[in-house]
Design an enzyme around this catalytic site. Structure first.
Site, PDB file in Angstrom:
ATOM      1  CG  HIS A  17      -1.944  -0.950   1.352  1.00  0.00           C
ATOM      2  ND1 HIS A  17      -2.076  -1.763   2.464  1.00  0.00           N
ATOM      3  CD2 HIS A  17      -2.942  -1.306   0.518  1.00  0.00           C
ATOM      4  CE1 HIS A  17      -3.116  -2.558   2.300  1.00  0.00           C
ATOM      5  NE2 HIS A  17      -3.661  -2.306   1.122  1.00  0.00           N
ATOM      6  CE  LYS A  41     -12.706  -5.527   1.691  1.00  0.00           C
ATOM      7  NZ  LYS A  41     -11.397  -4.929   1.345  1.00  0.00           N
ATOM      8  NE  ARG A  90      -2.986  -7.438  -4.518  1.00  0.00           N
ATOM      9  CZ  ARG A  90      -3.675  -7.843  -3.494  1.00  0.00           C
ATOM     10  NH1 ARG A  90      -3.077  -8.113  -2.368  1.00  0.00           N
ATOM     11  NH2 ARG A  90      -4.977  -8.005  -3.565  1.00  0.00           N
ATOM     12  CB  SER A 129      -4.542  -6.501   4.559  1.00  0.00           C
ATOM     13  OG  SER A 129      -4.061  -5.226   4.217  1.00  0.00           O
TER      14      SER A 129
END
Length: 160
Positions: A17, A41, A90, A129
């Site tokens: 990040h 989430k 990514r 994460s």
């Protein structure tokens, strides 16, 4: 590009990040980093804890403003007259998801907000994460993925 925004849950903020944020901050006069409260989430850290880790991790980047936000990001961006969302990519899986968000944000902003994609640096292609949290649970090495302040917070949280 004058004002841009980079958002995320940052549960916790990773070096991946931070890399995207550093690179994005060179593209604009000011970069707003929005720590999101995403009700869909389940997070390990509270919104306030995540914001604290983000602020500490980014304190050396002078043109960054860290905020916490709940709600439709496009509404906040309109209030700030911010026209650019920065997103990191990514892999192909990220691209499909992020592309759908980019089109959605473009449409609901009445074609005012553009998304700028920045590819992850090679060393962070696989960092997430989720992986970091799992590593922490099993007492894995976190130095390559997190800043020392964040490592301490993650280790403390996992012990609870």
């Amino acid at each position: 590009m004058k004002l841009a925004l980079y958002s995320g849950t940052f549960d916790p903020i990773t070096k991946g990040h931070k890399d995207i944020i550093k690179r994005a901050s060179r593209m604009c006069d000011k970069l707003i980093v929005a720590v999101l409260n995403n009700v869909s989430k389940k997070t390990l850290f509270t919104l306030e804890e995540r914001k604290d880790m983000v602020e500490k991790s980014l304190e050396d980047i002078l043109n960054v403003e860290v905020i916490e936000y709940s709600g439709l990001l496009v509404d906040y961006m309109k209030q700030r007259d911010c026209k650019y969302i920065i997103r990191g990519l990514r892999a192909v899986v990220d691209y499909e998801y992020e592309l759908s968000l980019a089109y959605g944000n473009f449409d609901i902003s009445e074609k005012e907000i553009e998304t700028v994609f920045i590819p992850a640096s090679k060393q962070f292609l696989y960092v997430s994460s989720t992986i970091v949290r799992e590593l922490a649970v099993y007492n894995g090495k976190l130095d390559d993925y997190l800043d020392s302040y964040v490592i301490e917070k993650v280790r403390d949280k996992v012990k609870e």
